[in-house]
Design an enzyme around this catalytic site. Structure first.
Site, PDB file in Angstrom:
ATOM      1  N   ASP A  92       0.856  -1.185   0.000  1.00  0.00           N
ATOM      2  CA  ASP A  92       0.000   0.000   0.000  1.00  0.00           C
ATOM      3  C   ASP A  92       0.890   1.233   0.000  1.00  0.00           C
ATOM      4  OD1 ASP A  92      -1.885   2.009   0.529  1.00  0.00           O
ATOM      5  OD2 ASP A  92      -3.083   0.699   1.814  1.00  0.00           O
TER       6      ASP A  92
ATOM      7  N   ASP B 223      -3.559   7.439  -3.225  1.00  0.00           N
ATOM      8  CA  ASP B 223      -3.363   6.266  -2.371  1.00  0.00           C
ATOM      9  C   ASP B 223      -3.749   5.038  -3.204  1.00  0.00           C
ATOM     10  OD1 ASP B 223      -3.516   4.460  -0.221  1.00  0.00           O
ATOM     11  OD2 ASP B 223      -5.035   5.597   0.885  1.00  0.00           O
TER      12      ASP B 223
ATOM     13  N   HIS C 176     -11.896   5.902   2.142  1.00  0.00           N
ATOM     14  CA  HIS C 176     -11.930   7.215   2.795  1.00  0.00           C
ATOM     15  C   HIS C 176     -11.833   8.343   1.789  1.00  0.00           C
ATOM     16  CE1 HIS C 176      -7.517   7.103   2.147  1.00  0.00           C
ATOM     17  NE2 HIS C 176      -7.698   5.806   2.347  1.00  0.00           N
TER      18      HIS C 176
ATOM     19  N   HIS D 131      -6.756  10.665   5.387  1.00  0.00           N
ATOM     20  CA  HIS D 131      -8.148  10.367   5.742  1.00  0.00           C
ATOM     21  C   HIS D 131      -8.842  11.692   6.034  1.00  0.00           C
ATOM     22  CE1 HIS D 131      -8.108   5.878   6.267  1.00  0.00           C
ATOM     23  NE2 HIS D 131      -6.841   6.147   6.074  1.00  0.00           N
TER      24      HIS D 131
ATOM     25  N   GLU E  83     -11.105   0.981  -1.069  1.00  0.00           N
ATOM     26  CA  GLU E  83     -10.178  -0.119  -0.754  1.00  0.00           C
ATOM     27  C   GLU E  83     -10.840  -1.308  -0.068  1.00  0.00           C
ATOM     28  OE1 GLU E  83      -7.071   0.887   2.122  1.00  0.00           O
ATOM     29  OE2 GLU E  83      -7.952   2.864   2.355  1.00  0.00           O
TER      30      GLU E  83
ATOM     31  N   GLU F 241      -6.776  -1.230  -4.038  1.00  0.00           N
ATOM     32  CA  GLU F 241      -7.140   0.175  -3.775  1.00  0.00           C
ATOM     33  C   GLU F 241      -6.775   1.088  -4.938  1.00  0.00           C
ATOM     34  OE1 GLU F 241      -5.072   1.989  -0.436  1.00  0.00           O
ATOM     35  OE2 GLU F 241      -6.626   3.523  -0.226  1.00  0.00           O
TER      36      GLU F 241
HETATM   37 MN    MN Z   1      -3.755   2.781   0.992  1.00  0.00          MN
HETATM   38 MN    MN Z   2      -6.364   4.237   1.776  1.00  0.00          MN
END
Ligand code: MN
Ligand code: MN
Length: 301
Positions: A88, A99, A159, A167, A192, A287
């Site tokens: 990630d 992200d 998010h 976030h 995600e 994600e």
């Molecule tokens: Mn992530």
């Molecule tokens: Mn994330």
């Protein structure tokens, strides 16, 4: 769209491009038995080389660890044989965060978990639109995962993303649940889904390690090295998560440990514990970060 918005959008798109390229290069080098610290450092170096900054440390979470593991300084951990690995990563360009995550399975049995996470992500991307209740998005993700015979992790969410914020306040559930928030036109969201086996509990709990940290508030600390470290963290990472690895050489080595501990106890910084699936079953994740437009979304990553 005014010129300020246009500039913001360009930075956001660049952030996504850097992250996409980094992810695709990483798919080519993550291997069994590789030192995890090598993966983290390579990812972060690639992001810098391409003109971005890591929005958070590269997470490499193995098997039942769902998220939030990055290598601590001098980490000796390696990718275990036959493991399932979530990578990630995040980038920011002038605070514009994207992200993304992917899963590699070195166990042929668990490849289907990674595929299911990708399919749930695709279903969410295909259906997301302005004004959609976030509960509806959760329902789509949950149905996709369950229709393939697997289980979503119900207490991990996507998010909204904001400037210098990974976030930004709105959660995107991975299961159908009561929620009053809606997807906003022009909003940026990280979707995600996390997938585990049908006989798993399907929830995560905090583990006993924490390797990722974030600045909270400037505090009056006694130790001058703690003060120096706090200043460095505030100036370099602001509200974004960081790894202890990133602080090497900021204060003399022999003073680092006590200084870092003082920042934690004084609550100048906080730590994020690793997330572990409660029944210790393997977890997969996929994600992307998307921008919501009139008729759906644009995938930025
Ligand atoms: Mn992530
Ligand atoms: Mn994330």
């Amino acid at each position: 769209m005014n010129s300020h918005d246009k500039e913001a959008l360009e930075k956001l798109r660049l952030s996504g491009k850097i992250l996409r390229e980094t992810r695709e290069e990483m798919k080519g080098f993550v291997r069994e038995d590789m030192p995890i610290i090598e993966i983290c450092e390579k990812a972060e170096a690639l992001i810098h080389k391409k003109g971005g900054k890591p929005a958070f440390p590269c997470n490499v979470s193995v098997n039942e660890i769902a998220a939030h593991y990055t290598s601590p300084p001098n980490d000796t951990a390696r990718i275990p044989k036959k493991s399932i690995v979530k990578v990630d990563i995040g980038v920011h360009v002038d605070g514009y965060v994207t992200d993304t995550a992917f899963t590699v399975s070195f166990n042929p049995e668990y490849k289907i978990l990674a595929e299911t996470a990708e399919q749930a992500l695709k279903a969410a991307i295909d259906n997301i639109r302005p004004e959609m209740p976030t509960s509806k998005l959760g329902e789509i993700i949950e149905k996709t995962i369950k229709s393939r015979g697997f289980k979503p992790i119900s207490n991990l969410t996507g998010h909204s993303v904001g400037r210098y914020l990974v976030h930004a306040g709105t959660s995107l559930p991975n299961v159908s649940q009561l929620s009053f928030s809606k997807i906003k036109l022009g909003g940026v969201y990280a979707i995600e889904p996390f997938v585990t086996l049908p006989d798993a509990v399907g929830r995560v709990e905090d583990g006993d390690k924490a390797t990722i940290f974030r600045f909270l508030k400037s505090k009056s600390v006694k130790n001058p090295y703690a003060k120096q470290l706090m200043k460095y963290i505030e100036e370099n990472f602001r509200t974004l998560p960081f790894a202890e690895r990133w602080l090497e050489g900021v204060v003399p080595n022999e003073h680092h440990r006590d200084a870092f501990r003082e920042l934690l106890t004084s609550k100048a910084i906080m730590s994020y514990p690793i997330f572990v699936e409660i029944s210790r079953k393997p977890v997969a994740q996929a994600e992307h970060t998307v921008l919501i437009v009139q008729n759906g979304c644009v995938v930025l990553t």
